[in-house]
Design an enzyme around this catalytic site. Sequence first.
Site, short mmCIF file in Angstrom:
data_model
loop_
_atom_site.label_atom_id
_atom_site.label_comp_id
_atom_site.label_asym_id
_atom_site.label_seq_id
_atom_site.Cartn_x
_atom_site.Cartn_y
_atom_site.Cartn_z
N PHE A 88 0.88 -1.13 -0.02
CA PHE A 88 0.06 0.09 -0.03
C PHE A 88 0.82 1.40 -0.16
O PHE A 88 1.83 1.35 -0.82
CB PHE A 88 -1.18 0.06 1.05
CG PHE A 88 -2.04 -0.90 0.90
CD1 PHE A 88 -3.31 -0.75 -0.15
CD2 PHE A 88 -2.13 -2.39 1.69
CE1 PHE A 88 -4.15 -1.78 -0.21
CE2 PHE A 88 -3.08 -3.30 1.39
CZ PHE A 88 -4.22 -3.10 0.42
N SER A 89 0.76 2.32 0.95
CA SER A 89 1.38 3.43 0.80
C SER A 89 2.81 3.53 1.19
O SER A 89 3.52 4.66 1.13
CB SER A 89 0.49 4.51 1.56
OG SER A 89 -0.86 4.65 0.97
N VAL A 90 3.32 2.37 1.68
CA VAL A 90 4.71 2.31 1.91
C VAL A 90 5.31 2.57 0.36
O VAL A 90 6.66 2.95 0.35
CB VAL A 90 5.20 0.90 2.28
CG1 VAL A 90 6.73 0.73 1.99
CG2 VAL A 90 4.80 0.77 3.95
#
Length: 436
Positions: free
Chosen positions: A153-155
């Site tokens: 995801f937003s990593v």
Amino acid sequence: MKRPMHWQRACLSMLLGGLLGSQAFAAQTPLDAHASDPQVMGWMQGFPPAADKQVTFNNYLHFPYTRWAFSHIRELLPTATVGRAGAATSPLPQALREDIDALQFQLADGTKMTWAQSLDANYTDGILVLHRGKVVYERYAGALQADRPHMAFSVTKSFIGTLAAMLVEEGVLDEQASVASYVPELADSGFGNASVRQVMDMTTAIRYSETYSDTTAEIWEYSRAGNLIPRPADYKGATSLYAFLQKVQPEGQHGDAFAYRTVNSDVLAWVVQRATGTSFADLLEQRIWGKLGAEQDSYIVVDQVGTQFAGGGMNASLRDMARFGEAMRNNGRFNGQQIVPEAVVADIRAGGDKAKFAGAGYATLPGWSYRNMWWVAGEEQGMFAARGIHGQTIYVDPKAEMVIARFASNPVAANGANDPVSLPAYAALAQHLNAR
């Protein structure tokens, strides 16, 4: 008590990428970590699986299907490969400790919990802890295995942010230049006159809502444009990520405040790709992944025209995420080479504007800031992290010489649901590891 707006939005429903993700459609009290285990649920077992046990594009973001889906994204969505470039795998020396599971710590409300209990509380799929460069703890659960990538995801944002910062340091990218100077297609959008730096630190001022209870909010079209959620039969919106970005309109003054919006990451990726003539996946392979000595290829979700989703589409193995975290802990140096310039890591660790960040209302992150798409704690703490919904993180604590890589599938997408347990657990572990 009234929750901060970012919490309310994230808990309402779909979030994928920056605040896009899983819709907890089950009961108000979802199944616990053991009951929702993919093996217990029987997801995708048999040839073919029974109709009521199939995980598909239509349900993959719904808990508890997520517990299988996040470790099998490539079977559900199209992707682009980030290769390991055929390099020899870099070693991760082991010094496993048996005393960590029993480590006890206290939550803000006074509740006591052990490290092992905290993993179940946050629906951890896998977690690896490095201390002074050695693996002291490694666990897998659910559908995840050591050699299987998991949705980050937003990593993902921290990777494109790091690449952009590297290009700024090298003079390839001008952080004060306008977005439109690199991507003329965005000249008439809300991003056109924003600076590259404002995009990198998410201080753009745009008309873009992630209020999921509002069916007219822009987040819904953005998700459908990226082919991340099903489109209704009468859908007439954008049909690619970049087509959507061109429709975003200005609202307010760029640079005034931090506002976490996934669209900034995809704008930054568009800028970076134009500046280098190289795709996000290829640039990541050439500049970072191929140099880490990664064990596995990574991959990035793409939309129907092949645009790579830089806002939240990366999938990777837990050990390779830990390798990147260790590189960042060591000021960009890993596997016998300087992968990320030391000045770039120093810039990230110095953080962004705390006052601009504070207005966003992240109750679990007092004194933090945002820089180059990394979340940065105050100087007295010294930690910085890549963070993704449902509990994904690369948590770097240079003072404690500790790196934690974690994948999870918490039913609640927002990290506000993970932080009250995870952050005290991480702090307690840092103290424990350095006690002797």
